[in-house]
Design a protein around this motif. Structure first.
Motif, PDB file in Angstrom:
ATOM      1  N   GLU A 197       0.920  -1.286   0.083  1.00 40.65           N
ATOM      2  CA  GLU A 197      -0.098   0.074   0.071  1.00 40.65           C
ATOM      3  C   GLU A 197       0.811   1.237   0.031  1.00 40.65           C
ATOM      4  N   LEU A 198       0.713   2.262  -0.808  1.00 41.32           N
ATOM      5  CA  LEU A 198       1.431   3.513  -1.273  1.00 41.32           C
ATOM      6  C   LEU A 198       0.438   4.612  -0.412  1.00 41.32           C
ATOM      7  N   ALA A 199       0.983   5.136   0.782  1.00 41.38           N
ATOM      8  CA  ALA A 199       0.083   5.704   1.574  1.00 41.38           C
ATOM      9  C   ALA A 199       0.166   7.465   1.085  1.00 41.38           C
ATOM     10  N   ASP A 200       1.336   7.708   0.571  1.00 39.92           N
ATOM     11  CA  ASP A 200       1.382   9.152  -0.066  1.00 39.92           C
ATOM     12  C   ASP A 200       2.785   9.071  -0.962  1.00 39.92           C
ATOM     13  N   ILE A 201       2.669   9.752  -1.962  1.00 45.73           N
ATOM     14  CA  ILE A 201       3.798   9.581  -3.136  1.00 45.73           C
ATOM     15  C   ILE A 201       4.113  10.654  -3.447  1.00 45.73           C
ATOM     16  N   THR A 202       5.160  11.223  -3.533  1.00 44.78           N
ATOM     17  CA  THR A 202       5.765  12.343  -4.053  1.00 44.78           C
ATOM     18  C   THR A 202       6.763  12.286  -5.192  1.00 44.78           C
ATOM     19  N   VAL A 203       6.666  13.082  -6.047  1.00 40.12           N
ATOM     20  CA  VAL A 203       7.544  13.087  -7.443  1.00 40.12           C
ATOM     21  C   VAL A 203       8.133  14.316  -7.666  1.00 40.12           C
ATOM     22  N   HIS A 204       9.357  14.183  -7.994  1.00 35.49           N
ATOM     23  CA  HIS A 204      10.106  15.310  -8.378  1.00 35.49           C
ATOM     24  C   HIS A 204      10.654  15.206  -9.736  1.00 35.49           C
ATOM     25  N   ALA A 205      10.869  16.011 -10.584  1.00 39.83           N
ATOM     26  CA  ALA A 205      11.571  15.964 -12.029  1.00 39.83           C
ATOM     27  C   ALA A 205      12.362  17.286 -12.252  1.00 39.83           C
ATOM     28  N   ARG A 206      13.264  17.215 -12.831  1.00 37.16           N
ATOM     29  CA  ARG A 206      14.043  18.486 -13.356  1.00 37.16           C
ATOM     30  C   ARG A 206      13.033  19.495 -13.777  1.00 37.16           C
ATOM     31  N   VAL A 251      -0.719  10.684  -5.926  1.00 41.02           N
ATOM     32  CA  VAL A 251       0.777  11.335  -5.923  1.00 41.02           C
ATOM     33  C   VAL A 251       0.533  12.933  -6.274  1.00 41.02           C
ATOM     34  N   ARG A 252       1.668  13.309  -5.663  1.00 43.93           N
ATOM     35  CA  ARG A 252       1.767  14.946  -5.826  1.00 43.93           C
ATOM     36  C   ARG A 252       3.096  15.387  -6.234  1.00 43.93           C
ATOM     37  N   ALA A 253       3.201  16.125  -7.110  1.00 44.45           N
ATOM     38  CA  ALA A 253       4.606  16.675  -7.761  1.00 44.45           C
ATOM     39  C   ALA A 253       4.992  17.749  -6.680  1.00 44.45           C
ATOM     40  N   VAL A 254       6.487  17.527  -6.473  1.00 45.46           N
ATOM     41  CA  VAL A 254       6.952  18.511  -5.641  1.00 45.46           C
ATOM     42  C   VAL A 254       8.236  19.319  -6.360  1.00 45.46           C
ATOM     43  N   PRO A 255       8.325  20.609  -6.155  1.00 46.76           N
ATOM     44  CA  PRO A 255       9.207  21.277  -6.869  1.00 46.76           C
ATOM     45  C   PRO A 255      10.510  21.229  -6.596  1.00 46.76           C
ATOM     46  N   VAL A 256      10.648  20.695  -5.359  1.00 51.29           N
ATOM     47  CA  VAL A 256      11.970  20.852  -4.844  1.00 51.29           C
ATOM     48  C   VAL A 256      12.569  19.064  -4.491  1.00 51.29           C
ATOM     49  N   ALA A 257      13.599  18.865  -4.914  1.00 52.03           N
ATOM     50  CA  ALA A 257      13.790  17.328  -4.776  1.00 52.03           C
ATOM     51  C   ALA A 257      13.966  17.207  -3.353  1.00 52.03           C
ATOM     52  N   ALA A 258      14.739  18.036  -2.483  1.00 53.77           N
ATOM     53  CA  ALA A 258      14.720  17.138  -1.077  1.00 53.77           C
ATOM     54  C   ALA A 258      13.343  16.889  -0.446  1.00 53.77           C
ATOM     55  N   ASP A 259      12.248  17.634  -1.009  1.00 54.94           N
ATOM     56  CA  ASP A 259      10.920  17.435  -0.557  1.00 54.94           C
ATOM     57  C   ASP A 259      10.172  16.113  -1.016  1.00 54.94           C
ATOM     58  N   ALA A 260      10.935  15.771  -1.938  1.00 56.62           N
ATOM     59  CA  ALA A 260      10.553  14.346  -2.577  1.00 56.62           C
ATOM     60  C   ALA A 260      10.938  13.180  -1.715  1.00 56.62           C
ATOM     61  N   VAL A 261      12.209  13.314  -0.956  1.00 57.32           N
ATOM     62  CA  VAL A 261      12.760  12.421  -0.507  1.00 57.32           C
ATOM     63  C   VAL A 261      12.750  12.266   1.022  1.00 57.32           C
ATOM     64  N   ARG A 262      12.630  13.602   1.544  1.00 58.46           N
ATOM     65  CA  ARG A 262      12.738  13.648   2.886  1.00 58.46           C
ATOM     66  C   ARG A 262      11.516  13.036   3.706  1.00 58.46           C
ATOM     67  N   ASP A 263      11.547  12.351   4.729  1.00 56.60           N
ATOM     68  CA  ASP A 263      10.394  11.834   5.439  1.00 56.60           C
ATOM     69  C   ASP A 263       9.658  10.877   4.534  1.00 56.60           C
ATOM     70  N   ARG A 264      10.421  10.209   4.017  1.00 60.84           N
ATOM     71  CA  ARG A 264       9.521   8.994   3.217  1.00 60.84           C
ATOM     72  C   ARG A 264      10.014   7.503   3.713  1.00 60.84           C
ATOM     73  N   ASP A 265       9.399   6.486   3.500  1.00 61.56           N
ATOM     74  CA  ASP A 265       9.696   5.155   3.682  1.00 61.56           C
ATOM     75  C   ASP A 265      10.579   4.438   2.959  1.00 61.56           C
ATOM     76  N   ALA A 266      10.328   5.138   1.499  1.00 66.37           N
ATOM     77  CA  ALA A 266      11.237   4.402   0.438  1.00 66.37           C
ATOM     78  C   ALA A 266      11.157   5.518  -0.630  1.00 66.37           C
ATOM     79  N   VAL A 267      12.473   5.595  -1.143  1.00 71.87           N
ATOM     80  CA  VAL A 267      12.654   6.556  -2.388  1.00 71.87           C
ATOM     81  C   VAL A 267      13.181   5.865  -3.521  1.00 71.87           C
ATOM     82  N   ILE A 268      12.779   6.263  -4.616  1.00 70.46           N
ATOM     83  CA  ILE A 268      13.171   5.615  -6.015  1.00 70.46           C
ATOM     84  C   ILE A 268      13.946   6.510  -6.677  1.00 70.46           C
TER      85      ILE A 268
END
Lengths: 299, 299
Positions: free
Chosen positions: B143-152, B172-189
């Motif tokens: 189960e993916l509870a909350d998903i962030t995505v960042h791209a250049r 899924v929500r897009a985030v403009p800052v890379a750090a916000d996509a990976v901080r406080d995550r259980d998994a990062v891809i």
């Protein structure tokens, strides 16, 4: 767009010998002028043996592809052809029929280039799939006036002759003695898997063209000693592939490439009394050329 | 019997993520127990570059085959699968869809094996085909509870998020800052082609699982320095393929094979505060496994 898929029945039904011969002739010329890229086979080692890949690119036709075959399971072969500009996979040919027919077409181009002009009395040693494909293709380039076939097993030679009369309407007769299959012939085709010579050199009379398909290493060769020495020209479809044998029976340095003869860049037969010899190795990339001709002929 | 032929539309329609993940999991286990034969890639050099072949044999399933792709024309890829006993070509898969989905399935198996139990907050860096396939496959294992995505490119991240909500019903929500996509995550891809690090090591908190798909040589790597050192375990799907890089960014000797963890033969995560890292290299033979699952799912 989905690729066209051809099985053995499709190849038998759709690939005519003229088309295969024309495709192979173009590929041999392209090999000569450097527009056929045909690198050495590559192998991927699996549990019990390798998968082999022979790749080829026909630059002028904008096509590339490969043949894949295993060396441990005897499974169906696969030939795949891409159209380069669009990047589409155009054709997939699977089964056992395409390979021998392309080899037959190579043999027919050699026969037509090197045998004396006019109708030919043809002798075959071997009555298997390769012999059949040679006959099928050679009948498309020359009138075959009288055809003899010999095989170690007489019943197979008899069945071959009967099939050739029925399917190709060709005057084939089985002969129980090998010498009778090759004496007084304009052209002789050796299509066996024999590790020892299947004829003697002096059975081949002046003026005869000989094609050899079978083993041709120093340890295993269907050709007799002394025949290449009597030949005025020894042709091959690929000198590089001939040189890749670990211990070749024939010296690759002494060979002329068939493509060079077709292009008029090297001499072939110089007169009616010449013996000519063609050592067939199966130029890589010709499978792709024939597979392309198959789907092109279908629109 | 003609092979089944699958194009991109067929793959999208017929291959569900559960099937792909199960097939890849079996292949990873077979790799561990020695019944998956997956030799190094081989290359046939054509005019402007090589054709590459990655072959594989799943001995227990009685299947073998390969993936073929060019490195000069960007043409459709081809995966072919044979049934060994009968020797029949069973399936031909062409196009661009199968490859990323099998990579996605490998990533999902790793995520499931190495991430903390339960629902996961997932962060993605990269919004391309590979990122999409990871999301598609990972949603089948957790189960993916909350998903962030960042791209250049922010527009691509936004489009990715919208597509994921529409097609996969994922938050899924897009985030403009890379750090916000990976901080406080259980998994990062990390699924980029970046030659330079796309995150900083200290953005990754304790307990996080990180999967890295992109470049990983010393000269070109999307991973930051210092992250592997913080990881309690560095997993890979193939240590041999990891070692085949000329100058690997991560030390292959320090890696644990995912198959060994699945088999219970090597430890993975040891507790909730571990950082785990998965370096994905695309175990050869898994394309064949997924293609086989595709035709088997079709009867």
């Amino acid at each position: 767009m989905a690729p066209r898929v051809f099985g053995d029945d499709d190849v038998r039904r759709l690939l005519d010998a003229e088309t295969a011969v024309a495709a192979v002739r173009r590929a041999l010329l392209a090999h000569h002028d450097g527009t056929l890229h045909a690198p050495p086979r590559v192998f991927a080692e699996l549990g019990d043996g390798p998968l082999a890949f022979t790749a080829g690119e026909l630059a002028d036709a904008g096509l590339f592809g490969f043949r894949a075959y295993d060396m441990f399971a005897g499974a169906e072969q696969l030939v795949a052809v891409w159209e380069r500009t669009e990047g589409t996979l155009r054709a997939v040919v699977h089964g056992a029929e395409l390979g021998p027919r392309r080899t037959g077409a190579i043999g027919a181009v050699a026969l037509d280039a090197a045998a004396r002009p006019g109708p030919l009395r043809l002798g075959l040693v071997g009555a298997g799939i390769q012999a059949w494909a040679q006959l099928w293709a050679c009948a498309a380039v020359r009138e075959l006036a009288d055809i003899t076939v010999h095989a170690r097993r007489q019943d197979r030679a008899a069945a071959f002759a009967e099939r050739a009369r029925a399917e190709l309407d060709l005057p084939v007769r089985a002969v129980p003695v090998a010498a009778d299959a090759v004496r007084d012939r304009d052209a002789v085709i050796l299509a066996t898997s024999s590790a020892t010579p299947v004829i003697e050199a002096d059975w081949i009379g002046p003026g005869t063209h000989v094609t050899a398909l079978g083993p041709k290493t120093r340890d295993r060769h269907e050709l007799p000693d002394g025949l290449a020495e009597r030949a005025s020209v020894v042709l091959t479809d690929s000198r590089a592939q001939s040189a890749a044998f670990e211990e070749p029976f024939l010296d690759p340095a002494s060979m002329t490439e068939l493509g060079a003869v077709l292009a008029g860049a090297a001499p072939g037969r110089s007169g009616p009394a010449d013996i000519t010899l063609f050592s067939s190795v199966g130029l890589a990339g010709t499978e792709v050329a024939v597979a392309a001709a198959l789907y092109e002929s279908e629109g």
